[in-house]
Design an enzyme around this catalytic site. Structure first.
Site, PDB file in Angstrom:
ATOM      1  N   CYS A 169      32.935  40.974  33.942  1.00 26.63           N
ATOM      2  CA  CYS A 169      33.908  41.693  34.767  1.00 26.63           C
ATOM      3  C   CYS A 169      33.565  43.187  34.790  1.00 26.63           C
ATOM      4  O   CYS A 169      32.584  43.558  35.424  1.00 26.63           O
ATOM      5  CB  CYS A 169      35.322  41.394  34.294  1.00 26.63           C
ATOM      6  SG  CYS A 169      36.511  41.576  35.642  1.00 26.63           S
ATOM      7  N   HIS A 201      35.599  35.641  34.347  1.00 28.05           N
ATOM      8  CA  HIS A 201      35.703  35.613  32.883  1.00 28.05           C
ATOM      9  C   HIS A 201      35.329  34.229  32.349  1.00 28.05           C
ATOM     10  O   HIS A 201      36.213  33.387  32.165  1.00 28.05           O
ATOM     11  CB  HIS A 201      37.140  35.938  32.456  1.00 28.05           C
ATOM     12  CG  HIS A 201      37.529  37.356  32.691  1.00 28.05           C
ATOM     13  ND1 HIS A 201      37.500  38.310  31.704  1.00 28.05           N
ATOM     14  CD2 HIS A 201      37.943  37.983  33.815  1.00 28.05           C
ATOM     15  CE1 HIS A 201      37.891  39.468  32.197  1.00 28.05           C
ATOM     16  NE2 HIS A 201      38.162  39.298  33.490  1.00 28.05           N
ATOM     17  N   GLU A 220      34.588  33.389  29.436  1.00 31.51           N
ATOM     18  CA  GLU A 220      35.094  33.155  28.070  1.00 31.51           C
ATOM     19  C   GLU A 220      36.371  32.321  28.043  1.00 31.51           C
ATOM     20  O   GLU A 220      36.621  31.591  27.091  1.00 31.51           O
ATOM     21  CB  GLU A 220      35.301  34.493  27.345  1.00 31.51           C
ATOM     22  CG  GLU A 220      36.460  35.377  27.829  1.00 31.51           C
ATOM     23  CD  GLU A 220      36.106  36.298  28.999  1.00 31.51           C
ATOM     24  OE1 GLU A 220      35.131  35.994  29.719  1.00 31.51           O
ATOM     25  OE2 GLU A 220      36.807  37.312  29.205  1.00 31.51           O
TER      26      GLU A 220
HETATM   27  N1  GLN Z   1      38.821  47.133  35.974  1.00 31.24           N
HETATM   28  C1  GLN Z   1      37.985  46.233  36.692  1.00 31.24           C
HETATM   29  C2  GLN Z   1      38.685  45.679  37.928  1.00 31.24           C
HETATM   30  O1  GLN Z   1      39.878  45.683  38.023  1.00 31.24           O
HETATM   31  C3  GLN Z   1      37.488  45.108  35.808  1.00 31.24           C
HETATM   32  C4  GLN Z   1      38.569  44.217  35.291  1.00 31.24           C
HETATM   33  C5  GLN Z   1      38.172  43.404  34.101  1.00 31.24           C
HETATM   34  O2  GLN Z   1      37.180  43.719  33.421  1.00 31.24           O
HETATM   35  N2  GLN Z   1      38.926  42.367  33.795  1.00 31.24           N
HETATM   36  O3  GLN Z   1      38.029  45.188  38.817  1.00 31.24           O
END
Ligand code: GLN
Length: 542
Positions: free
Chosen positions: A383, A509, A511
């Site tokens: 992310c 994600h 994970e």
């Molecule tokens: N802050 C980034 C976004 O909103 C990444 C979010 C995250 O790592 N979950 O796109």
């Protein structure tokens, strides 16, 4: 079959591991052939933990249906290999929100709206709804907080009512407490347990089973004493001794016959002998690893490892696949800079840049991505970690000076990561990100494809910003390519550097979906590549 309900409450202190005990019991019942799910009731006023700072609450766990939930749901999924949903996590905030919404609609027909019965009714409704929705045999409901907290009272009252409504054989209570060892006296002390059971009794709830968390084995005398003072069967006083890994807890609970006692109380037959071979195999792999590998986890909440719970668990699952212990080096991105990067990352055979929000620590994350890229060290960006890899590449390879994400710098000339169009008019922070499961199509022969060994995947998301496709051609021409896209919108889900040994950044994600039985393919591949580099380095040295 009538759904049976098991409530798990906690006494004496927080952090005793109610989530793990609940997940372990669920695992044992599942291994005996029952259809089980777990629910967490959280007594705080936030509608969900999505807006909570990870320092407050640890990781926010995201389900397939896009619910932002408590990290215990991660344990439930990892232990049970099932998916959970919004209905598996309910907070006081959510309960009140729906009761107040009903009041505004006039649903209460002029009645005075009160904690009892309206709030307790809503709690009971949400507990029972989960059971009936998918015909579960058993629903295990964990009540957050500690008995005696003012905010837990409506939940305990709801449990009291449910036991009465459903009958003793359909509803039971397990109370988890702590038995401290006083070194000076050389004794385990049961008084805190007695007090906390007394507090439950004052609220009208007699626990059926007591699970006593202890650093030393309980003597038979202690069990008898607790049984006598707390009105529970001697057999139902269960020891939960400290163990080196949470994955051992189901086996300990099996040895203590927690599953049998629960089934007897609920009038259920014992089913088949629990099928735990894959679990035991996994456990012996993590307890006796043949090798180890050092991996850096670069993030800004590293003081609190719970903030990255699913990531660290995913490494345990993936490590087991390779008979390998993954030594995670928690690196604070705020402390990482060009001067100390060699010293801090030099020993590691893999670098993971973690998810996150906001500007703090971003430069250290960019340094880490660059270090991995230039030194050909396996890199996994999740992310925000993926977004950092993109920003770093834009600055250093594409020479787009001060390229950034518009999250960090809304005036940047080169917003290589930009706010998603559908996010532009959103003002509320709670529950408004791109959340939950979305499809992704992989490019054949990419590193991601090799890991998954399939073209179509589904992964969970939690973000507002995305790769800005206006720059895609420039990136591709210079060696960073997109190898996974959302088939409906074209949103870039994965970036890779094909010339690098393993450089993969994912917008989703992974994970959240790693479990004991199904370790996540990307974590498995990342650990494999880190191990290869580790062997290679050792060979060069010898
Ligand atoms: N802050 C980034 C976004 O909103 C990444 C979010 C995250 O790592 N979950 O796109």
């Amino acid at each position: 079959m009538q759904t049976k309900y098991v409530f798990v409450t906690g006494g004496v202190t927080s952090s005793l591991g109610k989530g793990i005990i609940s997940a372990s019991l669920a695992k044992l019942l599942q291994a005996r052939g029952y259809k089980v799910t777990i629910q967490k009731l959280d007594p705080y006023l936030n509608v969900d933990p999505g807006t909570l700072n990870p320092y407050e609450h640890g990781e926010c766990y995201v389900t397939d249906d896009g619910a932002e939930t408590d990290l215990d749901l991660g344990h439930y999924e990892r232990f049970l290999n099932i998916t959970t949903s919004q209905s598996n996590n309910v907070t006081t905030g959510r309960i009140y929100q729906s009761v107040i919404d009903k009041e505004r609609r006039g649903d209460f027909l002029g009645k005075t709206v009160q904690v009892i019965p309206h709030i307790t009714d809503e709690i009971k409704r949400r507990v029972k709804l989960l059971g009936s929705k998918q015909n579960y045999d058993v629903v295990i409901t964990e009540i957050g907080g500690t008995v005696g907290d003012i905010e837990s009272l409506p939940y305990i009252e709801a449990v009291r009512q449910l036991r009465w409504e459903l009958g003793r054989n359909n509803c039971m209570v397990i109370h988890l407490t702590y038995v401290p060892y006083l070194a000076a006296a050389g004794e385990l002390k049961t008084k805190p347990t007695q007090h906390s059971v007394k507090m439950l009794l004052e609220a009208g709830v007699q626990p059926d089973v007591l699970v006593l968390r202890a650093e030393r084995n309980l003597t038979d005398d202690i069990r008898h004493k607790v049984a006598l003072f707390c009105n529970v069967d001697h057999r139902a006083v269960i020891e939960s001794i400290d163990v080196s890994t949470i994955y051992e807890v189901p086996i300990k609970m099996l040895e203590e016959h927690l599953d049998v006692i629960v089934l007897e109380k609920l009038d259920l037959d014992l089913g088949k002998e629990p099928e735990l071979k894959p679990w035991r195999d996994f456990l012996s792999k993590i307890q006796k690893p043949k090798t180890s590998v050092d991996i850096a986890l670069v993030g800004k909440y590293v003081e609190l490892p719970d903030a990255y719970k699913s990531i660290s668990e995913a490494f345990i699952h993936a490590g087991a696949v390779h008979d390998c212990k993954v030594n995670l080096h928690w690196i604070h991105s705020e402390t990482l800079n060009n001067e100390n990067i060699n010293e801090k990352l030099g020993k590691c055979s893999g670098i993971l840049v973690a998810p996150g929000f906001g500007h703090r620590g971003i430069e250290g994350k960019l340094e880490a991505a660059q270090y991995a890229r230039i030194n050909n060290v396996p890199f996994f960006g999740i992310c925000l970690g993926m977004q950092c890899a993109v920003i770093e590449f834009a600055r250093d390879v594409l020479k787009l000076e001060n390229a950034h994400s518009s999250e960090m710098d809304d005036k940047t000339k080169y917003p290589v990561i930009d706010l998603m169009a559908e996010q532009k008019n959103i003002l509320d922070l709670g529950g408004t990100m791109r959340l939950g499961s979305y499809p992704c199509k992989l490019t054949k022969n990419s590193k991601a494809f090799q890991a998954y060994n399939q073209e179509d995947i589904q992964e969970r998301h939690r973000h507002r910003y995305e790769f800005n496709s206006e720059y895609l051609e420039q990136f591709t021409a210079n060696g960073m390519i997109s190898t996974g896209v959302n088939p409906d919108t074209g949103l870039v889900e994965i970036i890779e550097i094909p010339k690098h040994r393993w450089f993969v950044g994912v917008q989703f994600h992974p994970e959240y979906k790693s479990t004991v039985i199904n370790p996540h393919p990307l974590f498995v591949a990342f650990v494999k590549n880190a191990l290869d580099l580790c062997y290679e380095t050792k060979r060069k040295k010898s």
